[in-house]
Enzyme design. Structure first.
Site, PDB file in Angstrom:
ATOM      1  N   ARG A  76      21.241 -29.112  17.874  1.00 17.95           N
ATOM      2  CA  ARG A  76      20.998 -28.147  16.792  1.00 17.95           C
ATOM      3  C   ARG A  76      22.097 -27.093  16.667  1.00 17.95           C
ATOM      4  NH1 ARG A  76      15.571 -24.882  16.913  1.00 17.95           N
ATOM      5  NH2 ARG A  76      16.238 -24.533  19.042  1.00 17.95           N
ATOM      6  N   ARG A  81      10.949 -24.233  28.479  1.00 16.89           N
ATOM      7  CA  ARG A  81      10.260 -23.971  27.205  1.00 16.89           C
ATOM      8  C   ARG A  81       9.121 -24.967  27.002  1.00 16.89           C
ATOM      9  NH1 ARG A  81      15.418 -24.144  23.530  1.00 16.89           N
ATOM     10  NH2 ARG A  81      14.025 -24.040  21.738  1.00 16.89           N
TER      11      ARG A  81
HETATM   12  P1  AP5 Z   1      13.815 -26.535  14.172  1.00 14.84           P
HETATM   13  O1  AP5 Z   1      13.232 -26.535  12.801  1.00 14.84           O
HETATM   14  O2  AP5 Z   1      14.843 -25.531  14.503  1.00 14.84           O
HETATM   15  O3  AP5 Z   1      12.624 -26.566  15.264  1.00 14.84           O
HETATM   16  P2  AP5 Z   1      11.651 -25.416  15.768  1.00 14.84           P
HETATM   17  O4  AP5 Z   1      10.294 -26.020  15.913  1.00 14.84           O
HETATM   18  O5  AP5 Z   1      11.786 -24.215  14.930  1.00 14.84           O
HETATM   19  O6  AP5 Z   1      12.233 -25.219  17.232  1.00 14.84           O
HETATM   20  P3  AP5 Z   1      12.581 -23.890  18.041  1.00 14.84           P
HETATM   21  O7  AP5 Z   1      13.527 -24.298  19.121  1.00 14.84           O
HETATM   22  O8  AP5 Z   1      12.993 -22.796  17.133  1.00 14.84           O
HETATM   23  O9  AP5 Z   1      11.177 -23.581  18.664  1.00 14.84           O
HETATM   24  P4  AP5 Z   1      10.885 -22.649  19.821  1.00 14.84           P
HETATM   25  O10 AP5 Z   1       9.427 -22.514  19.664  1.00 14.84           O
HETATM   26  O11 AP5 Z   1      11.354 -23.127  21.147  1.00 14.84           O
HETATM   27  O12 AP5 Z   1      11.801 -21.376  19.549  1.00 14.84           O
HETATM   28  P5  AP5 Z   1      11.497 -19.926  19.009  1.00 14.84           P
HETATM   29  O13 AP5 Z   1      12.697 -19.443  18.309  1.00 14.84           O
HETATM   30  O14 AP5 Z   1      10.193 -19.859  18.332  1.00 14.84           O
HETATM   31  O15 AP5 Z   1      14.416 -28.010  14.420  1.00 14.84           O
HETATM   32  C1  AP5 Z   1      15.057 -28.343  15.634  1.00 14.84           C
HETATM   33  C2  AP5 Z   1      16.187 -29.352  15.368  1.00 14.84           C
HETATM   34  O16 AP5 Z   1      15.623 -30.577  14.914  1.00 14.84           O
HETATM   35  C3  AP5 Z   1      17.169 -28.910  14.260  1.00 14.84           C
HETATM   36  O17 AP5 Z   1      18.455 -29.356  14.595  1.00 14.84           O
HETATM   37  C4  AP5 Z   1      16.658 -29.627  12.997  1.00 14.84           C
HETATM   38  O18 AP5 Z   1      17.697 -29.904  12.071  1.00 14.84           O
HETATM   39  C5  AP5 Z   1      16.084 -30.912  13.601  1.00 14.84           C
HETATM   40  N1  AP5 Z   1      14.932 -31.409  12.862  1.00 14.84           N
HETATM   41  C6  AP5 Z   1      13.903 -30.694  12.343  1.00 14.84           C
HETATM   42  N2  AP5 Z   1      13.004 -31.510  11.760  1.00 14.84           N
HETATM   43  C7  AP5 Z   1      13.477 -32.779  11.942  1.00 14.84           C
HETATM   44  C8  AP5 Z   1      12.990 -34.068  11.576  1.00 14.84           C
HETATM   45  N3  AP5 Z   1      11.815 -34.205  10.921  1.00 14.84           N
HETATM   46  N4  AP5 Z   1      13.720 -35.149  11.916  1.00 14.84           N
HETATM   47  C9  AP5 Z   1      14.889 -35.013  12.592  1.00 14.84           C
HETATM   48  N5  AP5 Z   1      15.418 -33.835  12.956  1.00 14.84           N
HETATM   49  C10 AP5 Z   1      14.715 -32.720  12.640  1.00 14.84           C
HETATM   50  O19 AP5 Z   1      11.346 -19.107  20.396  1.00 14.84           O
HETATM   51  C11 AP5 Z   1      12.455 -18.912  21.238  1.00 14.84           C
HETATM   52  C12 AP5 Z   1      12.061 -18.043  22.430  1.00 14.84           C
HETATM   53  O20 AP5 Z   1      11.633 -16.747  21.961  1.00 14.84           O
HETATM   54  C13 AP5 Z   1      10.881 -18.541  23.278  1.00 14.84           C
HETATM   55  O21 AP5 Z   1      11.280 -19.482  24.242  1.00 14.84           O
HETATM   56  C14 AP5 Z   1      10.383 -17.232  23.878  1.00 14.84           C
HETATM   57  O22 AP5 Z   1      11.226 -16.806  24.927  1.00 14.84           O
HETATM   58  C15 AP5 Z   1      10.537 -16.250  22.724  1.00 14.84           C
HETATM   59  N6  AP5 Z   1       9.359 -16.194  21.857  1.00 14.84           N
HETATM   60  C16 AP5 Z   1       9.318 -16.482  20.523  1.00 14.84           C
HETATM   61  N7  AP5 Z   1       8.087 -16.329  20.024  1.00 14.84           N
HETATM   62  C17 AP5 Z   1       7.309 -15.919  21.063  1.00 14.84           C
HETATM   63  C18 AP5 Z   1       5.936 -15.625  21.184  1.00 14.84           C
HETATM   64  N8  AP5 Z   1       5.101 -15.714  20.119  1.00 14.84           N
HETATM   65  N9  AP5 Z   1       5.476 -15.249  22.401  1.00 14.84           N
HETATM   66  C19 AP5 Z   1       6.292 -15.131  23.476  1.00 14.84           C
HETATM   67  N10 AP5 Z   1       7.623 -15.423  23.438  1.00 14.84           N
HETATM   68  C20 AP5 Z   1       8.124 -15.813  22.234  1.00 14.84           C
HETATM   69 MG    MG Z   2      12.435 -22.248  15.265  1.00 19.04          MG
END
Ligand code: AP5
Ligand code: MG
Length: 214
Positions: A126, A171
């Site tokens: 990504r 994660r």
């Molecule tokens: P993408 O759409 O970016 O996936 P995503 O589900 O948004 O994945 P994230 O990595 O953002 O989820 P996350 O929950 O780990 O991270 P977050 O930022 O929330 O797609 C991923 C890839 O796949 C891309 O390259 C895309 O192009 C590709 N893709 C998408 N759909 C596809 C398909 N259908 N087919 C093929 N390819 C595809 O959290 C990060 C960190 O923040 C956490 O680890 C934690 O430390 C903290 N945090 C955030 N929210 C909280 C919370 N509520 N509580 C506590 N800590 C938190």
């Molecule tokens: Mg995301």
């Protein structure tokens, strides 16, 4: 319409949230994006959470609930998309209270199902546009050959500090331990819809649209 996109890291929550913003005028509330913004702008909270995020652990409930509370109390919208929130049962209860206090309902919880092998491939490939946040993938949605973002023409792209195999393992562990119980919680409340997140981006988009319009 207020909805939650629920799914493991790399399930496609951010990608689909952006489609819903464009197609339905909804507002994306990604706690991950908010925390990364805080880190990039060097606030005290941002400094505090940077290491926790890089390791792939969850930030405290207090911090993320505070972020969502502020948005719900200050922003008006056609509908909020909660992307990456709630991630614990305490966060789910807090969201229910906040929606109640602001006179709103939760209309749907969309669980995006993707197997672990696909998640690793998606995450390690990504990148995002540094200007507008458009999400790319080296394998499935590469940056155009002219090096310009399809959405804004930006030429700078970045990779996340937690998009490496070690952090991803952590994660996923956090997801299965603390977040996946929410699937049963929302199922029991009759609010859960599950979609196959393994298909191509447009196919997933169509499944989500069907789920929201039914
Ligand atoms: P993408 O759409 O970016 O996936 P995503 O589900 O948004 O994945 P994230 O990595 O953002 O989820 P996350 O929950 O780990 O991270 P977050 O930022 O929330 O797609 C991923 C890839 O796949 C891309 O390259 C895309 O192009 C590709 N893709 C998408 N759909 C596809 C398909 N259908 N087919 C093929 N390819 C595809 O959290 C990060 C960190 O923040 C956490 O680890 C934690 O430390 C903290 N945090 C955030 N929210 C909280 C919370 N509520 N509580 C506590 N800590 C938190
Ligand atoms: Mg995301």
């Amino acid at each position: 319409m207020n909805i939650i996109l629920l799914g493991p890291p790399g399930a496609g929550k951010g990608t689909q949230a952006r489609h819903l913003v464009e197609s339905r005028g909804m507002t994306q509330l990604s706690t991950g994006d908010m925390l990364r913004d805080a880190k990039d702008s060097g606030t005290e909270m941002g400094r505090k959470v940077a290491d926790v995020m890089a390791r792939g652990e969850l930030v405290t409930d207090e911090i993320v609930i505070g972020l969502i509370r502020e948005k719900l109390q200050t922003e008006k919208s056609e509908g909020f998309i909660f992307d990456g929130f709630p991630r614990t049962l305490a966060q789910a209860d807090a969201l229910a209270d906040l929606l109640n206090e602001t006179g709103q309902d939760l209309d749907a919880v969309v669980e995006m199902q993707v197997d672990d092998e696909a998640l690793v491939q998606r995450i390690t490939a990504r990148s995002t546009c540094a200007n507008c946040g458009e999400v790319y993938n080296d394998l499935t949605k590469p940056i155009p050959e002219d090096g310009k973002c399809v959405k804004c023409g930006g030429t700078e792209f970045k990779r996340r500090a937690d998009d490496n195999e070690d952090s991803l393992k952590q994660r996923l562990m956090e997801y299965y331990k603390k977040t996946s119980p929410l699937i049963g919680y929302y199922y029991a409340k009759g609010e859960l819809t599950s979609v196959d997140g393994l298909g191509e981006i447009d196919a997933v988009k169509a499944e989500i649209a069907k789920a929201l319009d039914s």
